[in-house]
Design a protein around this motif. Sequence first.
Motif, PDB file in Angstrom:
ATOM      1  N   SER A  25       0.828  -1.206   0.000  1.00 19.12           N
ATOM      2  CA  SER A  25       0.000   0.000   0.000  1.00 19.12           C
ATOM      3  C   SER A  25       0.864   1.258   0.000  1.00 19.12           C
ATOM      4  O   SER A  25       0.522   2.257  -0.641  1.00 19.12           O
ATOM      5  CB  SER A  25      -0.920   0.013   1.222  1.00 19.12           C
ATOM      6  OG  SER A  25      -1.863  -1.044   1.159  1.00 19.12           O
ATOM      7  N   ALA A  26       1.987   1.205   0.712  1.00 23.12           N
ATOM      8  CA  ALA A  26       2.884   2.366   0.749  1.00 23.12           C
ATOM      9  C   ALA A  26       3.404   2.690  -0.651  1.00 23.12           C
ATOM     10  O   ALA A  26       3.461   3.858  -1.049  1.00 23.12           O
ATOM     11  CB  ALA A  26       4.049   2.091   1.699  1.00 23.12           C
ATOM     12  N   LEU A  27       3.755   1.652  -1.404  1.00 27.19           N
ATOM     13  CA  LEU A  27       4.230   1.871  -2.772  1.00 27.19           C
ATOM     14  C   LEU A  27       3.155   2.511  -3.641  1.00 27.19           C
ATOM     15  O   LEU A  27       3.416   3.430  -4.407  1.00 27.19           O
ATOM     16  CB  LEU A  27       4.665   0.536  -3.392  1.00 27.19           C
ATOM     17  CG  LEU A  27       5.924  -0.106  -2.808  1.00 27.19           C
ATOM     18  CD1 LEU A  27       6.032  -1.543  -3.280  1.00 27.19           C
ATOM     19  CD2 LEU A  27       7.150   0.686  -3.193  1.00 27.19           C
ATOM     20  N   THR A  28       1.943   2.023  -3.505  1.00 23.87           N
ATOM     21  CA  THR A  28       0.845   2.571  -4.298  1.00 23.87           C
ATOM     22  C   THR A  28       0.538   4.006  -3.871  1.00 23.87           C
ATOM     23  O   THR A  28       0.205   4.857  -4.708  1.00 23.87           O
ATOM     24  CB  THR A  28      -0.409   1.700  -4.160  1.00 23.87           C
ATOM     25  OG1 THR A  28      -0.075   0.338  -4.474  1.00 23.87           O
ATOM     26  CG2 THR A  28      -1.498   2.155  -5.121  1.00 23.87           C
ATOM     27  N   MET A  29       0.650   4.295  -2.579  1.00 22.08           N
ATOM     28  CA  MET A  29       0.419   5.664  -2.108  1.00 22.08           C
ATOM     29  C   MET A  29       1.426   6.643  -2.711  1.00 22.08           C
ATOM     30  O   MET A  29       1.080   7.786  -3.025  1.00 22.08           O
ATOM     31  CB  MET A  29       0.500   5.711  -0.582  1.00 22.08           C
ATOM     32  CG  MET A  29      -0.697   5.104   0.119  1.00 22.08           C
ATOM     33  SD  MET A  29      -0.505   5.147   1.925  1.00 22.08           S
ATOM     34  CE  MET A  29      -1.978   4.244   2.422  1.00 22.08           C
ATOM     35  N   VAL A  30       2.663   6.199  -2.872  1.00 24.08           N
ATOM     36  CA  VAL A  30       3.652   7.060  -3.520  1.00 24.08           C
ATOM     37  C   VAL A  30       3.227   7.351  -4.953  1.00 24.08           C
ATOM     38  O   VAL A  30       3.334   8.485  -5.444  1.00 24.08           O
ATOM     39  CB  VAL A  30       5.052   6.404  -3.489  1.00 24.08           C
ATOM     40  CG1 VAL A  30       6.024   7.176  -4.372  1.00 24.08           C
ATOM     41  CG2 VAL A  30       5.584   6.365  -2.068  1.00 24.08           C
ATOM     42  N   ASN A  31       2.722   6.334  -5.634  1.00 23.52           N
ATOM     43  CA  ASN A  31       2.252   6.541  -7.003  1.00 23.52           C
ATOM     44  C   ASN A  31       1.067   7.504  -7.035  1.00 23.52           C
ATOM     45  O   ASN A  31       0.978   8.370  -7.911  1.00 23.52           O
ATOM     46  CB  ASN A  31       1.869   5.207  -7.635  1.00 23.52           C
ATOM     47  CG  ASN A  31       1.783   5.291  -9.156  1.00 23.52           C
ATOM     48  OD1 ASN A  31       2.537   6.034  -9.784  1.00 23.52           O
ATOM     49  ND2 ASN A  31       0.858   4.555  -9.732  1.00 23.52           N
ATOM     50  N   ILE A  32       0.161   7.375  -6.075  1.00 24.01           N
ATOM     51  CA  ILE A  32      -0.977   8.300  -5.985  1.00 24.01           C
ATOM     52  C   ILE A  32      -0.471   9.723  -5.757  1.00 24.01           C
ATOM     53  O   ILE A  32      -0.987  10.680  -6.349  1.00 24.01           O
ATOM     54  CB  ILE A  32      -1.936   7.864  -4.864  1.00 24.01           C
ATOM     55  CG1 ILE A  32      -2.632   6.553  -5.245  1.00 24.01           C
ATOM     56  CG2 ILE A  32      -2.974   8.952  -4.580  1.00 24.01           C
ATOM     57  CD1 ILE A  32      -3.468   5.942  -4.137  1.00 24.01           C
ATOM     58  N   GLY A  33       0.537   9.872  -4.904  1.00 29.75           N
ATOM     59  CA  GLY A  33       1.133  11.184  -4.710  1.00 29.75           C
ATOM     60  C   GLY A  33       1.635  11.774  -6.015  1.00 29.75           C
ATOM     61  O   GLY A  33       1.436  12.962  -6.297  1.00 29.75           O
ATOM     62  N   GLY A  34       2.266  10.933  -6.840  1.00 34.60           N
ATOM     63  CA  GLY A  34       2.744  11.397  -8.140  1.00 34.60           C
ATOM     64  C   GLY A  34       1.616  11.814  -9.064  1.00 34.60           C
ATOM     65  O   GLY A  34       1.745  12.790  -9.817  1.00 34.60           O
ATOM     66  N   LEU A  35       0.500  11.099  -9.004  1.00 36.64           N
ATOM     67  CA  LEU A  35      -0.660  11.460  -9.829  1.00 36.64           C
ATOM     68  C   LEU A  35      -1.244  12.803  -9.392  1.00 36.64           C
ATOM     69  O   LEU A  35      -1.594  13.639 -10.238  1.00 36.64           O
ATOM     70  CB  LEU A  35      -1.708  10.356  -9.751  1.00 36.64           C
ATOM     71  CG  LEU A  35      -1.302   9.011 -10.370  1.00 36.64           C
ATOM     72  CD1 LEU A  35      -2.315   7.927 -10.007  1.00 36.64           C
ATOM     73  CD2 LEU A  35      -1.184   9.127 -11.886  1.00 36.64           C
ATOM     74  N   TYR A  36      -1.350  13.015  -8.080  1.00 33.62           N
ATOM     75  CA  TYR A  36      -1.838  14.312  -7.601  1.00 33.62           C
ATOM     76  C   TYR A  36      -0.884  15.436  -7.997  1.00 33.62           C
ATOM     77  O   TYR A  36      -1.318  16.557  -8.283  1.00 33.62           O
ATOM     78  CB  TYR A  36      -2.027  14.279  -6.086  1.00 33.62           C
ATOM     79  CG  TYR A  36      -3.386  13.759  -5.662  1.00 33.62           C
ATOM     80  CD1 TYR A  36      -4.554  14.390  -6.083  1.00 33.62           C
ATOM     81  CD2 TYR A  36      -3.499  12.644  -4.828  1.00 33.62           C
ATOM     82  CE1 TYR A  36      -5.798  13.917  -5.699  1.00 33.62           C
ATOM     83  CE2 TYR A  36      -4.744  12.166  -4.441  1.00 33.62           C
ATOM     84  CZ  TYR A  36      -5.890  12.805  -4.880  1.00 33.62           C
ATOM     85  OH  TYR A  36      -7.122  12.331  -4.506  1.00 33.62           O
ATOM     86  N   ARG A  37       0.405  15.149  -8.006  1.00 38.36           N
ATOM     87  CA  ARG A  37       1.373  16.159  -8.461  1.00 38.36           C
ATOM     88  C   ARG A  37       1.104  16.563  -9.903  1.00 38.36           C
ATOM     89  O   ARG A  37       1.197  17.731 -10.270  1.00 38.36           O
ATOM     90  CB  ARG A  37       2.801  15.614  -8.356  1.00 38.36           C
ATOM     91  CG  ARG A  37       3.523  15.992  -7.085  1.00 38.36           C
ATOM     92  CD  ARG A  37       4.947  15.510  -7.107  1.00 38.36           C
ATOM     93  NE  ARG A  37       5.656  15.951  -8.285  1.00 38.36           N
ATOM     94  CZ  ARG A  37       6.518  15.207  -8.973  1.00 38.36           C
ATOM     95  NH1 ARG A  37       6.756  13.968  -8.610  1.00 38.36           N
ATOM     96  NH2 ARG A  37       7.134  15.707 -10.013  1.00 38.36           N
ATOM     97  N   GLN A  38       0.762  15.579 -10.743  1.00 39.46           N
ATOM     98  CA  GLN A  38       0.468  15.895 -12.142  1.00 39.46           C
ATOM     99  C   GLN A  38      -0.756  16.796 -12.266  1.00 39.46           C
ATOM    100  O   GLN A  38      -0.887  17.544 -13.241  1.00 39.46           O
ATOM    101  CB  GLN A  38       0.261  14.605 -12.939  1.00 39.46           C
ATOM    102  CG  GLN A  38       1.520  13.773 -13.104  1.00 39.46           C
ATOM    103  CD  GLN A  38       1.298  12.595 -14.022  1.00 39.46           C
ATOM    104  OE1 GLN A  38       0.870  12.755 -15.161  1.00 39.46           O
ATOM    105  NE2 GLN A  38       1.600  11.395 -13.543  1.00 39.46           N
ATOM    106  N   LEU A  39      -1.651  16.714 -11.290  1.00 37.33           N
ATOM    107  CA  LEU A  39      -2.842  17.564 -11.281  1.00 37.33           C
ATOM    108  C   LEU A  39      -2.591  18.881 -10.536  1.00 37.33           C
ATOM    109  O   LEU A  39      -3.515  19.682 -10.369  1.00 37.33           O
ATOM    110  CB  LEU A  39      -4.007  16.816 -10.624  1.00 37.33           C
ATOM    111  CG  LEU A  39      -4.517  15.579 -11.359  1.00 37.33           C
ATOM    112  CD1 LEU A  39      -5.557  14.856 -10.517  1.00 37.33           C
ATOM    113  CD2 LEU A  39      -5.098  15.944 -12.725  1.00 37.33           C
TER     114      LEU A  39
END
Length: 366
Positions: A86-100
């Motif tokens: 889940s921690a790995l996926t949360m980092v990816n979600i953080g990256g997606l929010y950065r793109q927005l």
Amino acid sequence: MRRFSLVLALLMPVALDDVLLAQARDINQKFFVVERNKENNISEIDKLIKKAREAEEEGSIKKALEISKKIVLLQDQKHGLNNPFSALTMVNIGGLYRQLNEYSKAEEYYKNAISINSSIFGQNTEYNIVGFLGIANIYDEINDFEKAEEYYKKVLSIAELPDTSISTLINVLSIIGTYYSGKNEYSIARDYYERILDISKNNYGESSIQFGRALSSLAGIYKYEEANLDKSEEFYLKSLSIHQNILGEVHIEISGLYIDLAGIYRSQNRIREAEKYYLKSLDIKENLYGREHINLVDSLNYLGGFYLHANKPKLAIKQHERALSIIQAKRNSPTKMEAITYSYLGWAHQYMGEYQEAENCYKQQY
């Protein structure tokens, strides 16, 4: 002794979720036995990860976010709360929010991931490096450079620990060097790249891919800091030879090096050689991804910019229009990539004296 394992592949031109999957495989081997679907050996989580990646590549960031949040729920159900998957996926979600440009949400997810990893592995685990890098990138993007450098220093302090792999240290040094290069602080960037060159030579040898990548980074310094195009070309060609020996001809890194060489030849007004390498870069991507893939867009825009430089505006317009058609076929809403491409297309129309077309393109940027 340092471990010789590739946990972070951040030097490679790959999406962040590919990096996270590499980390997940590493965690799998050490801490979990992953249950697989017996029919096709692909779990439901793996299927969703693939869908999230595809959505991100297509520019559907909100869709990728929605899928990624489902992945976290499934990972929590499978492994319990506060698990490294889940921690790995949360980092990816953080990256997606950065793109927005939703930076507060991005930082929240990065910090949640860091908290989980710290509770499992300790705060100075290399699994926290991507999260700290994400926060550094946020502060870089909002022009809080003092805070960005604070986080880059934190990342480097972890990467320099004896238990962190050599490959991770090299990748972190490259990322920080790129940060300073982007700020035109070339002498600082050079220090990081020369350190990579030394580490790569001592640990992998002068024919290694790590050494070749360090050469290409230094080539960029020679190009921009010293305007020494001959030295830059020499280093890029050495790097290209190493890459080709290891990776073959059709590889995304080879495509990137062709772009770099084309830029050198363009600066020297060596038009035929520049065109040759821009086209070779595009050809590799078409072979890897097909003719309608979003990954072709940057090469098409580079080629279009070159044609405008070479006083061939009609060819420039053709490349930028093709790039736009690919973007618009893939995305569900306007993207930064689309705005940039409209800007390039506007310049080309303006160059030809087609001012109304240029104005239309410029309006589409916003």
